[in-house]
Design a protein around this motif. Sequence first.
Motif, PDB file in Angstrom:
ATOM      1  N   MET A   1      -1.615  -2.492  16.537  1.00 51.00           N
ATOM      2  CA  MET A   1      -1.355  -3.813  15.956  1.00 51.00           C
ATOM      3  C   MET A   1      -2.424  -4.156  14.938  1.00 51.00           C
ATOM      4  O   MET A   1      -3.608  -3.984  15.181  1.00 51.00           O
ATOM      5  N   ASN A   2      -1.993  -4.619  13.759  1.00 55.58           N
ATOM      6  CA  ASN A   2      -2.931  -5.020  12.712  1.00 55.58           C
ATOM      7  C   ASN A   2      -3.139  -6.530  12.798  1.00 55.58           C
ATOM      8  O   ASN A   2      -2.249  -7.300  12.467  1.00 55.58           O
ATOM      9  N   TYR A   3      -4.330  -6.957  13.238  1.00 54.32           N
ATOM     10  CA  TYR A   3      -4.593  -8.375  13.433  1.00 54.32           C
ATOM     11  C   TYR A   3      -4.796  -9.116  12.113  1.00 54.32           C
ATOM     12  O   TYR A   3      -4.824 -10.338  12.091  1.00 54.32           O
ATOM     13  N   PHE A   4      -4.978  -8.372  11.026  1.00 54.31           N
ATOM     14  CA  PHE A   4      -5.185  -9.007   9.728  1.00 54.31           C
ATOM     15  C   PHE A   4      -3.878  -9.209   8.965  1.00 54.31           C
ATOM     16  O   PHE A   4      -3.839  -9.893   7.965  1.00 54.31           O
ATOM     17  N   LYS A   5      -2.802  -8.564   9.439  1.00 56.89           N
ATOM     18  CA  LYS A   5      -1.504  -8.700   8.784  1.00 56.89           C
ATOM     19  C   LYS A   5      -0.789  -9.925   9.340  1.00 56.89           C
ATOM     20  O   LYS A   5      -0.574 -10.030  10.548  1.00 56.89           O
ATOM     21  N   PRO A   6      -0.408 -10.874   8.486  1.00 57.68           N
ATOM     22  CA  PRO A   6       0.200 -12.106   9.003  1.00 57.68           C
ATOM     23  C   PRO A   6       1.659 -11.929   9.385  1.00 57.68           C
ATOM     24  O   PRO A   6       2.334 -11.004   8.921  1.00 57.68           O
ATOM     25  N   ILE A   7       2.135 -12.819  10.244  1.00 55.96           N
ATOM     26  CA  ILE A   7       3.570 -13.018  10.383  1.00 55.96           C
ATOM     27  C   ILE A   7       3.958 -13.888   9.198  1.00 55.96           C
ATOM     28  O   ILE A   7       3.494 -15.023   9.078  1.00 55.96           O
ATOM     29  N   SER A   8       4.786 -13.360   8.316  1.00 56.47           N
ATOM     30  CA  SER A   8       5.018 -14.049   7.044  1.00 56.47           C
ATOM     31  C   SER A   8       6.492 -14.228   6.764  1.00 56.47           C
ATOM     32  O   SER A   8       7.301 -13.329   7.010  1.00 56.47           O
TER      33      SER A   8
ATOM     34  N   GLN B   1       7.913  -4.801 -11.069  1.00 55.47           N
ATOM     35  CA  GLN B   1       8.814  -5.048  -9.934  1.00 55.47           C
ATOM     36  C   GLN B   1       8.843  -3.843  -8.988  1.00 55.47           C
ATOM     37  O   GLN B   1       8.849  -4.017  -7.767  1.00 55.47           O
ATOM     38  N   ILE B   2       8.864  -2.638  -9.536  1.00 61.82           N
ATOM     39  CA  ILE B   2       8.861  -1.446  -8.692  1.00 61.82           C
ATOM     40  C   ILE B   2       7.563  -1.370  -7.886  1.00 61.82           C
ATOM     41  O   ILE B   2       7.558  -1.002  -6.699  1.00 61.82           O
ATOM     42  N   PHE B   3       6.457  -1.722  -8.529  1.00 65.99           N
ATOM     43  CA  PHE B   3       5.141  -1.612  -7.902  1.00 65.99           C
ATOM     44  C   PHE B   3       4.899  -2.695  -6.852  1.00 65.99           C
ATOM     45  O   PHE B   3       4.053  -2.533  -5.968  1.00 65.99           O
ATOM     46  N   HIS B   4       5.648  -3.781  -6.919  1.00 63.59           N
ATOM     47  CA  HIS B   4       5.418  -4.934  -6.038  1.00 63.59           C
ATOM     48  C   HIS B   4       5.447  -4.563  -4.551  1.00 63.59           C
ATOM     49  O   HIS B   4       4.474  -4.850  -3.823  1.00 63.59           O
ATOM     50  N   PRO B   5       6.515  -3.932  -4.030  1.00 65.72           N
ATOM     51  CA  PRO B   5       6.506  -3.605  -2.587  1.00 65.72           C
ATOM     52  C   PRO B   5       5.437  -2.585  -2.225  1.00 65.72           C
ATOM     53  O   PRO B   5       4.893  -2.622  -1.109  1.00 65.72           O
ATOM     54  N   ILE B   6       5.123  -1.692  -3.136  1.00 68.35           N
ATOM     55  CA  ILE B   6       4.084  -0.688  -2.879  1.00 68.35           C
ATOM     56  C   ILE B   6       2.724  -1.361  -2.729  1.00 68.35           C
ATOM     57  O   ILE B   6       1.989  -1.122  -1.754  1.00 68.35           O
ATOM     58  N   PHE B   7       2.396  -2.213  -3.678  1.00 66.78           N
ATOM     59  CA  PHE B   7       1.089  -2.883  -3.678  1.00 66.78           C
ATOM     60  C   PHE B   7       0.940  -3.789  -2.463  1.00 66.78           C
ATOM     61  O   PHE B   7      -0.102  -3.803  -1.801  1.00 66.78           O
ATOM     62  N   LEU B   8       2.011  -4.547  -2.141  1.00 63.32           N
ATOM     63  CA  LEU B   8       1.919  -5.442  -0.986  1.00 63.32           C
ATOM     64  C   LEU B   8       1.771  -4.665   0.315  1.00 63.32           C
ATOM     65  O   LEU B   8       0.960  -5.031   1.168  1.00 63.32           O
ATOM     66  N   HIS B   9       2.517  -3.585   0.458  1.00 57.50           N
ATOM     67  CA  HIS B   9       2.501  -2.832   1.722  1.00 57.50           C
ATOM     68  C   HIS B   9       1.167  -2.136   1.957  1.00 57.50           C
ATOM     69  O   HIS B   9       0.652  -2.140   3.087  1.00 57.50           O
ATOM     70  N   TYR B  10       0.600  -1.552   0.917  1.00 61.31           N
ATOM     71  CA  TYR B  10      -0.597  -0.721   1.103  1.00 61.31           C
ATOM     72  C   TYR B  10      -1.915  -1.449   0.829  1.00 61.31           C
ATOM     73  O   TYR B  10      -2.951  -1.064   1.379  1.00 61.31           O
ATOM     74  N   PHE B  11      -1.886  -2.503   0.004  1.00 65.73           N
ATOM     75  CA  PHE B  11      -3.136  -3.122  -0.423  1.00 65.73           C
ATOM     76  C   PHE B  11      -3.294  -4.592  -0.036  1.00 65.73           C
ATOM     77  O   PHE B  11      -4.412  -5.072   0.097  1.00 65.73           O
ATOM     78  N   VAL B  12      -2.189  -5.312   0.131  1.00 73.88           N
ATOM     79  CA  VAL B  12      -2.277  -6.762   0.369  1.00 73.88           C
ATOM     80  C   VAL B  12      -2.099  -7.110   1.837  1.00 73.88           C
ATOM     81  O   VAL B  12      -2.978  -7.690   2.472  1.00 73.88           O
ATOM     82  N   LEU B  13      -0.955  -6.759   2.405  1.00 77.41           N
ATOM     83  CA  LEU B  13      -0.648  -7.190   3.770  1.00 77.41           C
ATOM     84  C   LEU B  13      -1.611  -6.658   4.834  1.00 77.41           C
ATOM     85  O   LEU B  13      -1.981  -7.408   5.750  1.00 77.41           O
ATOM     86  N   PRO B  14      -2.069  -5.403   4.762  1.00 76.09           N
ATOM     87  CA  PRO B  14      -2.956  -4.909   5.826  1.00 76.09           C
ATOM     88  C   PRO B  14      -4.262  -5.688   5.959  1.00 76.09           C
ATOM     89  O   PRO B  14      -4.855  -5.716   7.046  1.00 76.09           O
ATOM     90  N   ILE B  15      -4.745  -6.300   4.869  1.00 70.15           N
ATOM     91  CA  ILE B  15      -6.017  -7.037   4.924  1.00 70.15           C
ATOM     92  C   ILE B  15      -5.843  -8.483   4.460  1.00 70.15           C
ATOM     93  O   ILE B  15      -6.795  -9.110   4.012  1.00 70.15           O
ATOM     94  N   TYR B  16      -4.604  -9.004   4.600  1.00 72.05           N
ATOM     95  CA  TYR B  16      -4.328 -10.345   4.066  1.00 72.05           C
ATOM     96  C   TYR B  16      -5.275 -11.395   4.644  1.00 72.05           C
ATOM     97  O   TYR B  16      -5.745 -12.282   3.937  1.00 72.05           O
ATOM     98  N   SER B  17      -5.565 -11.288   5.934  1.00 69.88           N
ATOM     99  CA  SER B  17      -6.384 -12.312   6.599  1.00 69.88           C
ATOM    100  C   SER B  17      -7.823 -11.870   6.838  1.00 69.88           C
ATOM    101  O   SER B  17      -8.599 -12.600   7.444  1.00 69.88           O
ATOM    102  N   PHE B  18      -8.201 -10.685   6.379  1.00 70.42           N
ATOM    103  CA  PHE B  18      -9.585 -10.236   6.534  1.00 70.42           C
ATOM    104  C   PHE B  18     -10.417 -10.815   5.394  1.00 70.42           C
ATOM    105  O   PHE B  18     -10.400 -10.337   4.269  1.00 70.42           O
ATOM    106  N   LEU B  19     -11.120 -11.899   5.700  1.00 70.75           N
ATOM    107  CA  LEU B  19     -11.923 -12.620   4.704  1.00 70.75           C
ATOM    108  C   LEU B  19     -11.089 -13.058   3.504  1.00 70.75           C
ATOM    109  O   LEU B  19     -11.624 -13.283   2.417  1.00 70.75           O
TER     110      LEU B  19
END
Length: 428
Positions: free
Chosen positions: A1-8, A237-255
Motif C-alpha cells: 500500500m502506498n500511503y502517499f497516493k491519495p484516494i482521488s 495528452q498522451i504523456f498525461h497518464p504516464i506522468f501522473l502514474h509514475y511521477f505524481v500520484l506515488p508521491i502526491y502527499s509526500f511533502l
Amino acid sequence: MNYFKPISISLSPNVEKDDLKIALNLIIRPWLWRKGKAVKELEESFKIYLGVKYALSFNSGRSSFFAILKALSETERLESGVGVLLQAFTCNAVPNPILWAGLNPMYVDCNNDDFNIDANDLRNKIRPNSRVLVVQHTFGMPANMDEIRKICAESNLILIEDCAHSLGSEYVSAGSPQVMRKVGAFSKVAFFSFSRDKVISSVYGGMAVTNDDKLGEALRQVQTEFGMPNSFWTFQQIFHPIFLHYFVLPIYSFLGLGKIFLVLSQVFHILSKAVSWKEKRGERPDYFPRALPNALAIMALNQLGKIEKFNLHRQKVAEYYYKELAGTQFKLPKKFAERKHVFLRFTVMHKEANEIIYEAWHKQNILLGDWYTTPIAPFDTKMEEMKYKKGMCPNAEYLSKITLNLPTHINISQSDAERIVNFLRKWN
C-alpha cells in the motif's frame, strides 16, 4: 500500500494498466499521433453504441459543442445574439462555446432533486430571441426529457443534449414505457466529453452525434475545417497518464511533492490544464476547436470497450454509498424509476460541504469532488465574462455551497469506499 497516493476523484481516475501500455506505446510512435484509422473506428463504434446515424469526433467536449453551434448556424440560420438557454451549476466549458459563436447565454436555474434544469424556471426564462436549449445530464443523472421536449415543442426551441457527464445513462420516455434509450438520442443533436475525469477518458476528446442528415453533413464539414491540433498538444495528452502514474500520484502527499510536480508540469507546459486561464475569461485558446487526433482516438477506443465494466462498477460503489450513508445528515441523490444514472460522481448535500472537502484532503489524504462551488465552475471563472449575474439562479448558487462529490470510478476499491464512508460518518 502506498500511503502517499491519495484516494482521488480526479487525476485521470479511469486509467488502468492497459491504458498506460497504450500511452507508452504511442509516446514513442509519433507517426500515429495525427492520422490513422482509429478516428473512423471510434466514430463507427460510437454510432453503434448510441444507435445514431452520425458521430463526429473533436478534441474536446467544448469543441464538439462549438462545432454543433457552427453547424446549426448554417442549417438553422442562427444569427449573432440569438439566445441559448442553459442551466447554471455547470462548467464554463458550456457557456464558452456559446460566447465564441457570437450567441447569448441565457441562464436557467436547476433542481435540488437531480441537479438538472428546472422546467418551471425554463418556462419563465424563454424570450422571443431564445432559439436553442442545452439540457445537461448532471453527474450522469438524465434530465426529465419528457418535460423538456414538451417545452421545446411548445416554444420551437432547438434541443441539444449535453452528455459530458452521462455516456451510458438511459431514460424511459412515457411514450415508450418499455424502452430505455441512451441519453443523446432524445434531441436534435448531442455532445459528449472524453476529458480526464469523465465516463471514459482520452485526457481530451469529444463527440457530436445526430440523426439529422443535413446537420450530420454540416458537422462533417466543420470537422474538416477545424483541422488537427499540433503535435506538441497531442504529446501533452498522451504523456498525461504516464506522468501522473509514475511521477505524481506515488508521491502526491509526500511533502506535497506530487502536487508540486503536477503544478510545475502545467506551468512549463509539459502537461495541459483541464481549463485554461483564457477560458476562465471567456476567451478561446488556440487549441480549440480542433478535430480529434488519431492517438487520442486510440486511447478513447480502448476506454469505450470498457464502458460497461466502468459503469457497473460506478453503480456498485453508488449502491454502497446509498446503503452506508442512509439515515445520516447527508442528503443522498434521489432515485427515479424512469432514469438510469451512471453516477459519474455520487453527489451529496451537507451544510458543511466545503469544510468536509478541506478536512478530507488535509487530514485523510482523500480528494473529494467540489463540483460545483460556484454557479459556473471553476471557482475563479470571471462570472461577468460568462454574462452571469449574481441572483440569476438562486438555487444553483445555494447548491454550490452545500454539494460535494464522492468518487465512483474504476480505481475506487471497496476499502477506499469504506474509508470515505467512515470519514463522512464523523460529520453525522
